[in-house]
Design a protein around this motif. Structure first.
Motif, PDB file in Angstrom:
ATOM      1  N   ARG A 179     -10.450   3.091   8.422  1.00  0.00           N
ATOM      2  CA  ARG A 179     -10.726   4.506   8.169  1.00  0.00           C
ATOM      3  C   ARG A 179      -9.488   5.171   7.582  1.00  0.00           C
ATOM      4  NH1 ARG A 179     -13.666   7.420  12.830  1.00  0.00           N
ATOM      5  NH2 ARG A 179     -11.526   7.572  13.529  1.00  0.00           N
ATOM      6  N   HIS A 180      -8.459   5.311   8.347  1.00  0.00           N
ATOM      7  CA  HIS A 180      -7.189   5.887   7.876  1.00  0.00           C
ATOM      8  C   HIS A 180      -7.370   7.166   7.066  1.00  0.00           C
ATOM      9  CE1 HIS A 180      -5.221   2.437   9.513  1.00  0.00           C
ATOM     10  NE2 HIS A 180      -4.054   2.868   9.089  1.00  0.00           N
ATOM     11  N   TYR A 181      -8.199   8.042   7.567  1.00  0.00           N
ATOM     12  CA  TYR A 181      -8.451   9.318   6.899  1.00  0.00           C
ATOM     13  C   TYR A 181      -7.199  10.183   6.829  1.00  0.00           C
ATOM     14  CZ  TYR A 181     -13.313   8.099   8.094  1.00  0.00           C
ATOM     15  OH  TYR A 181     -14.511   7.474   8.248  1.00  0.00           O
ATOM     16  N   HIS A 182      -6.223   9.901   7.669  1.00  0.00           N
ATOM     17  CA  HIS A 182      -5.011  10.704   7.752  1.00  0.00           C
ATOM     18  C   HIS A 182      -4.031  10.444   6.600  1.00  0.00           C
ATOM     19  CE1 HIS A 182      -4.032   6.899   9.686  1.00  0.00           C
ATOM     20  NE2 HIS A 182      -2.752   7.170   9.527  1.00  0.00           N
ATOM     21  N   LEU A 183      -4.280   9.418   5.803  1.00  0.00           N
ATOM     22  CA  LEU A 183      -3.362   9.078   4.716  1.00  0.00           C
ATOM     23  C   LEU A 183      -3.876   9.578   3.370  1.00  0.00           C
ATOM     24  CD1 LEU A 183      -2.435   5.377   5.599  1.00  0.00           C
ATOM     25  CD2 LEU A 183      -1.112   7.454   6.077  1.00  0.00           C
ATOM     26  N   ALA A 202      -4.293   9.137  -0.795  1.00  0.00           N
ATOM     27  CA  ALA A 202      -4.946   8.037  -1.513  1.00  0.00           C
ATOM     28  C   ALA A 202      -4.049   6.808  -1.700  1.00  0.00           C
ATOM     29  CB  ALA A 202      -5.466   8.522  -2.861  1.00  0.00           C
ATOM     30  N   GLU A 203      -2.865   6.966  -2.264  1.00  0.00           N
ATOM     31  CA  GLU A 203      -2.017   5.795  -2.545  1.00  0.00           C
ATOM     32  C   GLU A 203      -1.523   5.105  -1.275  1.00  0.00           C
ATOM     33  OE1 GLU A 203       0.951   6.053  -5.616  1.00  0.00           O
ATOM     34  OE2 GLU A 203      -0.303   7.444  -6.754  1.00  0.00           O
ATOM     35  N   PRO A 204      -0.992   5.836  -0.278  1.00  0.00           N
ATOM     36  CA  PRO A 204      -0.593   5.154   0.958  1.00  0.00           C
ATOM     37  C   PRO A 204      -1.782   4.534   1.693  1.00  0.00           C
ATOM     38  CG  PRO A 204       0.361   7.366   0.864  1.00  0.00           C
ATOM     39  CD  PRO A 204      -0.578   7.227  -0.290  1.00  0.00           C
ATOM     40  N   ARG A 205      -2.946   5.164   1.588  1.00  0.00           N
ATOM     41  CA  ARG A 205      -4.147   4.609   2.228  1.00  0.00           C
ATOM     42  C   ARG A 205      -4.485   3.252   1.612  1.00  0.00           C
ATOM     43  NH1 ARG A 205     -10.314   5.739   1.962  1.00  0.00           N
ATOM     44  NH2 ARG A 205     -10.943   5.260   4.094  1.00  0.00           N
ATOM     45  N   ARG A 206      -4.460   3.185   0.294  1.00  0.00           N
ATOM     46  CA  ARG A 206      -4.766   1.929  -0.393  1.00  0.00           C
ATOM     47  C   ARG A 206      -3.744   0.847  -0.048  1.00  0.00           C
ATOM     48  NH1 ARG A 206      -7.611   0.142  -5.138  1.00  0.00           N
ATOM     49  NH2 ARG A 206      -7.584  -2.107  -4.929  1.00  0.00           N
ATOM     50  N   ALA A 207      -2.463   1.202  -0.002  1.00  0.00           N
ATOM     51  CA  ALA A 207      -1.420   0.227   0.335  1.00  0.00           C
ATOM     52  C   ALA A 207      -1.602  -0.281   1.768  1.00  0.00           C
ATOM     53  CB  ALA A 207      -0.040   0.858   0.160  1.00  0.00           C
ATOM     54  N   TRP A 226     -11.984  -1.902  -4.095  1.00  0.00           N
ATOM     55  CA  TRP A 226     -10.858  -2.276  -3.237  1.00  0.00           C
ATOM     56  C   TRP A 226     -10.976  -3.715  -2.743  1.00  0.00           C
ATOM     57  CZ3 TRP A 226      -8.698   1.865   0.548  1.00  0.00           C
ATOM     58  CH2 TRP A 226      -8.361   3.033  -0.146  1.00  0.00           C
ATOM     59  N   ARG A 227     -12.061  -4.377  -3.089  1.00  0.00           N
ATOM     60  CA  ARG A 227     -12.332  -5.750  -2.643  1.00  0.00           C
ATOM     61  C   ARG A 227     -12.428  -5.860  -1.125  1.00  0.00           C
ATOM     62  NH1 ARG A 227      -9.006  -8.973  -7.275  1.00  0.00           N
ATOM     63  NH2 ARG A 227     -10.246  -8.049  -8.916  1.00  0.00           N
ATOM     64  N   ALA A 228     -13.057  -4.847  -0.556  1.00  0.00           N
ATOM     65  CA  ALA A 228     -13.344  -4.866   0.881  1.00  0.00           C
ATOM     66  C   ALA A 228     -14.518  -5.810   1.122  1.00  0.00           C
ATOM     67  CB  ALA A 228     -13.698  -3.463   1.359  1.00  0.00           C
ATOM     68  N   ASP A 229     -14.693  -6.220   2.358  1.00  0.00           N
ATOM     69  CA  ASP A 229     -15.823  -7.075   2.715  1.00  0.00           C
ATOM     70  C   ASP A 229     -17.086  -6.260   2.954  1.00  0.00           C
ATOM     71  OD1 ASP A 229     -14.378  -9.596   2.752  1.00  0.00           O
ATOM     72  OD2 ASP A 229     -13.348  -8.770   4.494  1.00  0.00           O
TER      73      ASP A 229
END
Length: 188
Positions: free
Chosen positions: A46-50, A52-57, A85-88
């Motif tokens: 989820r990482h809604y707190h980040l 866009a770029e830090p979230r992706r990293a 993002w090549r997520a599953d």
């Protein structure tokens, strides 16, 4: 609860039965927690707190860790972003299309959402929640075990219990669920 280990998603069919959900509260311990999860577990990113770029990293870093343990990572968001993002797979409300290659973790809070989830094609699981009070939604309503069990019995999808879950509570739920998911219950 059904007594089976989380499946290795690399086989193409089995889906994890234990899902760790990321949140700002558990971000600092995720690497350590992932290493303790049973082989084949999943991570809901989820990482809604980040931003866009830090979230992706952060997604990239955690995806390597969970996949090294035979697990899967699903992205909170839409199918298009999950593919990019090549997520599953992806996590969220039962809407949109399907992609046979991606896991769909469908959030279900009531009969209406369950009906929509039951119509979703593809590799999907219904995350029925919240069963118990949670720190994510302090003071918010929760289903309780009886209402949860009623929804779970009506699900055509494998059911993942969510909301205030711990190992002890997962045992309490009984044989009608495939597995469970948690933020705090797996991060301590």
């Amino acid at each position: 609860m059904r007594r089976r280990q989380p499946g290795n998603t690399k086989s193409g069919n089995a889906l994890p039965t234990l899902w760790l959900i990321s949140d700002a509260r558990n971000d600092a311990v995720l690497e350590r927690v992932i290493k303790r999860l049973p082989f084949g577990s999943g991570l809901v990113f989820r990482h809604y707190h980040l931003a866009a770029e830090p979230r992706r990293a952060r997604f990239e870093r955690l995806s390597k860790l969970i996949r090294a343990r035979g697990g899967a990572i699903v992205l909170a968001g839409d199918l298009r972003t999950a593919r990019r993002w090549r997520a599953d797979g992806c996590y969220g409300a039962p809407r949109g299309g399907a992609d046979a290659r991606l896991i769909r973790l469908l959030t279900v809070h009531d009969l209406h959402e369950l009906a929509r989830a039951n119509r979703m094609p593809g590799r999907a699981q219904a995350l029925i929640s919240p069963i118990f009070a949670t720190r994510t939604h302090p003071g918010g309503a929760h289903l309780g075990v009886q209402k949860f069990e009623g929804l779970a019995r009506l699900s055509r999808l494998p059911v993942i219990a969510l909301g205030g879950m711990t190992r002890a509570r997962a045992t309490q739920i009984g044989a009608i669920v495939t597995g469970w998911a948690a933020i705090d219950g797996l991060s301590a």
